[in-house]
Enzyme design. Structure first.
Site, PDB file in Angstrom:
ATOM      1  CB  SER A 117      -7.277   3.750  -4.238  1.00  0.00           C
ATOM      2  OG  SER A 117      -7.352   4.610  -3.130  1.00  0.00           O
ATOM      3  CB  THR A 118      -9.811   1.496  -0.816  1.00  0.00           C
ATOM      4  OG1 THR A 118      -9.918   2.907  -0.690  1.00  0.00           O
ATOM      5  CG2 THR A 118     -10.244   0.830   0.483  1.00  0.00           C
ATOM      6  CG  HIS A 135      -4.779   6.721  -4.510  1.00  0.00           C
ATOM      7  ND1 HIS A 135      -6.100   6.592  -4.856  1.00  0.00           N
ATOM      8  CD2 HIS A 135      -4.163   7.249  -5.592  1.00  0.00           C
ATOM      9  CE1 HIS A 135      -6.285   7.037  -6.086  1.00  0.00           C
ATOM     10  NE2 HIS A 135      -5.118   7.431  -6.564  1.00  0.00           N
ATOM     11  CG  MET A 190     -13.644   6.156  -2.339  1.00  0.00           C
ATOM     12  SD  MET A 190     -13.762   6.665  -0.601  1.00  0.00           S
ATOM     13  CE  MET A 190     -12.145   7.408  -0.353  1.00  0.00           C
ATOM     14  CG  ASP A 223      -6.650   8.725  -9.740  1.00  0.00           C
ATOM     15  OD1 ASP A 223      -6.568   9.396 -10.785  1.00  0.00           O
ATOM     16  OD2 ASP A 223      -5.665   8.430  -9.042  1.00  0.00           O
TER      17      ASP A 223
END
Length: 389
Positions: free
Chosen positions: A178-179, A205, A298, A301
């Site tokens: 993600s991030t 994401h 973050m 998940d």
């Protein structure tokens, strides 16, 4: 350069500089941020030149940075920030257009920490404020820790999963991120050789359009073929597929043929695509024959899916805290004792290759994908976690 999560002491607030050439956007972001008691708007700037001067004066903790501005645009401003203030957190503001998405990916490659996509038409001020509170505030706060929170032990002190009894050669690699993901993927994907023997499936994401452009950028950096996933696509050894924005991606094995399934089921962990959906599907399809990787991001998940994979005997590798932009996703896997290895980002490709091949080199490419053995490492293990799919 990895940036350590900064601690905010009691009574302190996270100071944010808002940089945008639109008066309306500056006011909207200001109202959104001021609704959270942990945040303080340190100042505003209408372009990059003004922003750089104000950074020196105001010493903010974070900057929200528009991309298209007069005099000095967001990308040039970001380059200067990264040279002069390498530890300052930067969240880009981009439009949901191909041009905006392309510029955002360039910004992430240049060192931006995260981004928020501007909605083209929210319909009302209240909805615009609500979306900013829901999306922007968590993306700012993820980079900071409250001083009263318990001190987290170093990653190496966390429990690691016991070594799995490898009875089968891995048939697939699944990556969740993600991030900080686009930059992380741009570093590791080029390290996989042209004759890599198994497919790689990735959940990053990102919204629609962004994932297509990310796949195109990665495709230019590797001899392997990187594509945005499409419904029903046949997955072959050496393929790299990225889940499209707003669609969950699953891998479905039918005999010796693996196909991709896309759906718009409910978000999981507030995400669509969700890493848990991908991990659960490869656990069901391949059992112990998966190498899963959880990179910077973050939230949590991927944790539930990692538990399913571990219950079946597959291995899980996570990125360490020092090299992560945010250690939420990988950290949650480590804290649950599900990680077989916790490694710096630049060491992960070699470890994946080692687990796939069983040695330092790359084995001959398989002619087909093989299903899990009935007597694999997952046999006799404790009941696996169930993700709400």
């Amino acid at each position: 350069m990895a940036k350590v999560q900064r601690t905010i002491g009691p009574g302190q607030r996270i100071r944010v500089l808002i940089v945008d050439d639109s008066v309306v956007i500056r006011q909207l972001v200001t109202h959104a941020l001021e609704s959270d008691p942990a945040l303080e708007v340190a100042g505003v700037a209408a372009n990059g030149s003004i922003a750089l001067a104000k950074i020196a004066q105001l010493n903010p903790d974070a900057v929200t940075l528009d991309i298209e501005m007069p005099e000095m645009n967001g990308l040039e401003t970001l380059r200067r920030i990264r040279r002069e203030y390498p530890h300052l957190r930067v969240i880009m503001f981009s439009t949901l257009t191909e041009r905006g998405a392309s510029a955002t990916l360039e910004a992430l490659a240049l060192g931006a920490d995260d981004y928020v996509a501007k909605a083209s038409n929210e319909g009302s001020l209240d909805r615009s404020l609500a979306r900013l509170r829901e999306e922007l505030i968590p993306k700012i706060k993820q980079f900071f820790a409250v001083q009263s929170a318990p001190t987290r032990a170093p990653a190496l002190a966390m429990p690691l999963a016991p070594p799995a009894r490898r009875l089968a050669t891995p048939s697939i690699v699944a990556i969740g991120v993600s991030t900080g993901g686009p930059a992380a993927l741009s570093k590791i994907i080029p390290q996989f050789p042209a004759d890599f023997a198994v497919p790689i499936l990735i959940v990053q994401h990102m919204p629609p359009l962004f994932t297509k452009l990310l796949a195109d950028r990665l495709n230019d950096s590797t001899p392997l073929r990187v594509r945005e996933a499409v419904e029903g696509a046949i997955v072959r050894p050496g393929d790299i597929w990225i889940a499209p924005g707003d669609f969950h991606m699953s891998a479905i094995l039918r005999g010796k043929e693996l196909r991709l399934r896309l759906d718009q089921g409910p978000p999981e962990n507030s995400c669509r695509p969700a890493v848990d959906v991908l991990f659960a599907s490869v656990a069901a399809a391949f059992g112990e024959k998966v190498v899963a990787v959880v990179l910077t991001g973050m939230g949590r998940d991927g944790q539930c899916g990692a538990a399913q994979l571990k219950a079946r005997g597959s291995s899980v590798i996570v990125q360490d805290e020092a090299s992560s932009v945010v250690w939420g996703m990988p950290g949650s896997v480590v804290h649950e004792g599900l990680a077989d290895a916790v490694l710096p980002l630049d060491e992960i490709p070699a470890e994946v290759i080692r687990r796939v091949t069983g040695h330092g080199g790359v084995r001959p490419r398989a002619s087909h994908l093989s299903a899990p053995s009935s007597t694999g490492a997952g046999a006799g293990r404790t009941k696996e976690a169930t993700c709400p799919h």
